[in-house]
Design an enzyme around this catalytic site. Sequence first.
Site, short mmCIF file in Angstrom:
data_model
loop_
_atom_site.label_atom_id
_atom_site.label_comp_id
_atom_site.label_asym_id
_atom_site.label_seq_id
_atom_site.Cartn_x
_atom_site.Cartn_y
_atom_site.Cartn_z
N ASP A 70 0.81 -1.23 0.00
CA ASP A 70 0.00 0.00 0.00
C ASP A 70 0.84 1.27 0.00
O ASP A 70 0.43 2.31 0.53
CB ASP A 70 -0.96 0.02 1.20
CG ASP A 70 -1.91 -1.16 1.19
OD1 ASP A 70 -2.27 -1.61 0.09
OD2 ASP A 70 -2.27 -1.63 2.28
N GLY A 89 -4.59 -4.09 -3.84
CA GLY A 89 -5.55 -3.02 -4.15
C GLY A 89 -4.74 -1.80 -4.53
O GLY A 89 -4.09 -1.21 -3.68
N GLN A 117 1.88 -6.00 -3.25
CA GLN A 117 2.34 -6.13 -1.86
C GLN A 117 3.66 -5.34 -1.69
O GLN A 117 3.92 -4.42 -2.43
CB GLN A 117 2.50 -7.59 -1.44
CG GLN A 117 1.18 -8.35 -1.31
CD GLN A 117 0.62 -8.85 -2.62
OE1 GLN A 117 1.29 -9.54 -3.36
NE2 GLN A 117 -0.62 -8.53 -2.91
P1 GDP Z 1 -0.72 0.46 -3.57
O1 GDP Z 1 -1.34 -0.82 -3.12
O2 GDP Z 1 0.74 0.50 -3.32
O3 GDP Z 1 -1.06 0.82 -4.99
O4 GDP Z 1 -1.35 1.60 -2.64
P2 GDP Z 1 -2.91 1.76 -2.24
O5 GDP Z 1 -3.64 2.26 -3.42
O6 GDP Z 1 -3.41 0.54 -1.57
O7 GDP Z 1 -2.79 2.84 -1.10
C1 GDP Z 1 -2.24 4.11 -1.34
C2 GDP Z 1 -3.30 5.17 -1.02
O8 GDP Z 1 -2.67 6.43 -0.89
C3 GDP Z 1 -4.32 5.33 -2.13
O9 GDP Z 1 -5.56 5.68 -1.56
C4 GDP Z 1 -3.78 6.49 -2.95
O10 GDP Z 1 -4.80 7.21 -3.64
C5 GDP Z 1 -3.17 7.33 -1.88
N1 GDP Z 1 -2.01 8.15 -2.27
C6 GDP Z 1 -1.01 7.84 -3.14
N2 GDP Z 1 -0.08 8.83 -3.15
C7 GDP Z 1 -0.51 9.76 -2.27
C8 GDP Z 1 0.03 11.01 -1.81
O11 GDP Z 1 1.11 11.44 -2.20
N3 GDP Z 1 -0.71 11.69 -0.87
C9 GDP Z 1 -1.88 11.23 -0.39
N4 GDP Z 1 -2.52 11.96 0.53
N5 GDP Z 1 -2.42 10.06 -0.80
C10 GDP Z 1 -1.73 9.34 -1.72
P1 IMO Z 2 -0.96 -4.09 -2.29
O1 IMO Z 2 -0.52 -4.65 -3.61
C1 IMO Z 2 -0.90 -4.55 2.04
C2 IMO Z 2 -1.02 -8.64 3.59
C3 IMO Z 2 -2.25 -9.09 4.36
C4 IMO Z 2 -1.61 -10.05 5.33
C5 IMO Z 2 -0.53 -10.73 4.48
C6 IMO Z 2 -0.95 -12.07 3.90
O2 IMO Z 2 -2.23 -3.34 -2.34
O3 IMO Z 2 0.16 -3.33 -1.65
P2 IMO Z 2 -2.55 -12.71 1.89
O4 IMO Z 2 -4.02 -12.46 1.68
O5 IMO Z 2 -1.68 -12.15 0.83
O6 IMO Z 2 -2.25 -14.15 2.16
O7 IMO Z 2 -2.21 -11.94 3.27
O8 IMO Z 2 -0.24 -9.82 3.44
N1 IMO Z 2 -1.30 -8.10 2.23
C7 IMO Z 2 -1.19 -6.80 1.91
N2 IMO Z 2 -0.95 -5.73 2.69
N3 IMO Z 2 -1.06 -4.40 0.72
C8 IMO Z 2 -1.28 -5.47 -0.07
O9 IMO Z 2 -1.29 -5.40 -1.42
C9 IMO Z 2 -1.41 -6.75 0.52
N4 IMO Z 2 -1.66 -7.98 0.06
C10 IMO Z 2 -1.57 -8.81 1.11
O10 IMO Z 2 -2.87 -7.99 5.00
O11 IMO Z 2 -0.95 -9.34 6.35
MG MG Z 3 -2.87 -1.47 -1.85
#
Ligand code: GDP
Ligand code: IMO
Ligand code: MG
Length: 414
Positions: free
Chosen positions: A12, A39, A218
């Site tokens: 994330d 996600g 991840q």
């Molecule tokens: P990913 O899984 O690595 O693609 O990250 P996620 O989408 O799960 O989580 C990142 C969150 O931070 C998302 O809701 C993005 O829209 C948000 N985001 C990304 N860059 C920035 C930033 O520079 N500032 C803020 N406030 N939010 C950001």
């Molecule tokens: P993105 O791509 C954050 C975490 C789960 C759990 C562990 C194992 O959005 O960064 P799983 O369902 O993979 O067997 O769960 O990994 N996890 C993530 N945490 N971002 C993700 O994906 C994750 N995908 C799995 O929360 O701790």
């Molecule tokens: Mg994510």
Amino acid sequence: MADLVVGIQWGDEGKGKVVDALAKTYDYVVRYQGGHNAGHTIVVNGQKIALHLIPSGILYPHCKNVIGNGVVIDPSALLQELEPFESLQGRLFISDKAHIILPYHSMLDKAKELHKKDKAIGTTGKGIGPAYTDKIARSGIRMADLRDFGALEQKVANALKEMQVLQDRYDFVLPSLDSVMSGLESSAKVLLPFVCDTTQLLWNAQESGKKILCEGAQGSMLDIDHGTYPFVTSSNTTASGACSGTGLAPRDISDVIGIAKAYCTRVGNGVFPTEDFGQSGEYIRQRGAEFGTTTGRARRCGWFDAVAVKYACRLNGCTSLAIMKMDVLDGLEYVKVCTAYEYNGESITYIPTDYENAKPIYTEFSGWDSVAGIRDESALPPNAKAYIDFLEKFVGVRISLVSTSPEREDVIMR
Ligand code: GDP
Ligand code: IMO
Ligand code: MG
């Protein structure tokens, strides 16, 4: 050459935003591991798109998107994700070698978690671990199997038979063969036209000079080999996964762009030395909207762990680093960075195998008012600039991008 975007913390980090921003100049974007546990969020003109299996290049009409052989695919989840898109024929390619997540995989995932009680990993419950287990046990079912329903039915029947012992042990009810087969039949109709040999596709693309961007899911600290085992996911999230999960060779990979937040988060259980249980952690959670894109769970929040980031950069061979969500730290009186651990009475700067015994040692920095929406480095408040410069120096990797809002365009390129 192919380049790579990889998460450097516990997921994330903002990979989706960076891949989307970079994809403008790439011909292919390729997912290589994980599944719909991921996600990845993209925000364009205030409109938010969350992707789980579809690569984050999908918003550009010129960009071809590949789900590589290392990904595990839940066909019904993919169907649902495809719904809002108009025909993606010619823009989406799915590896025939990618393994399928079947309904009993997610059932087993959830049942095992319940069984573990307070030892639960905190998985997403999407069936990722059980699907990879079958793959490694050489009893998995692959996208190519959707081409021959007679043989497929036999394989699913065998898998269900194997699962019976687990059904009894973990107390869940297996689906019938008929229901699994009818689910697969309706998915196959939609998905098969996208299924092909994506390794050959990528080799051909490379030979004709096309630009390829691999999109990690991840984060490095969740890597099955190098992460905080057993609180990890079931794939190689680090750069090596990009080769095994696509068929590209190590020497095909050029730039490795590590993605980290300006602080740190983790979803699920497991060691997290810099977690902040106080007001600062809550401030970050609220300002950063730190609630899971896939499961909606509140993310655990804490400070930037520069020792862990340095470790992950070494694992991936990062050629540059992106620091995301700088704006979330706006308004704090001070910000902290973990620069060493106290471990067995000593100060160390590596990650011990019994990581839970490492306690963070912090360096403190003065905070700043606001960096929100800044796109020009010269407009950064001096304390924010000093923070970035310190991280770059400590980690020893060039910080090429700083992100200052969720919006696609709000980045400082350095
Ligand atoms: P990913 O899984 O690595 O693609 O990250 P996620 O989408 O799960 O989580 C990142 C969150 O931070 C998302 O809701 C993005 O829209 C948000 N985001 C990304 N860059 C920035 C930033 O520079 N500032 C803020 N406030 N939010 C950001
Ligand atoms: P993105 O791509 C954050 C975490 C789960 C759990 C562990 C194992 O959005 O960064 P799983 O369902 O993979 O067997 O769960 O990994 N996890 C993530 N945490 N971002 C993700 O994906 C994750 N995908 C799995 O929360 O701790
Ligand atoms: Mg994510």
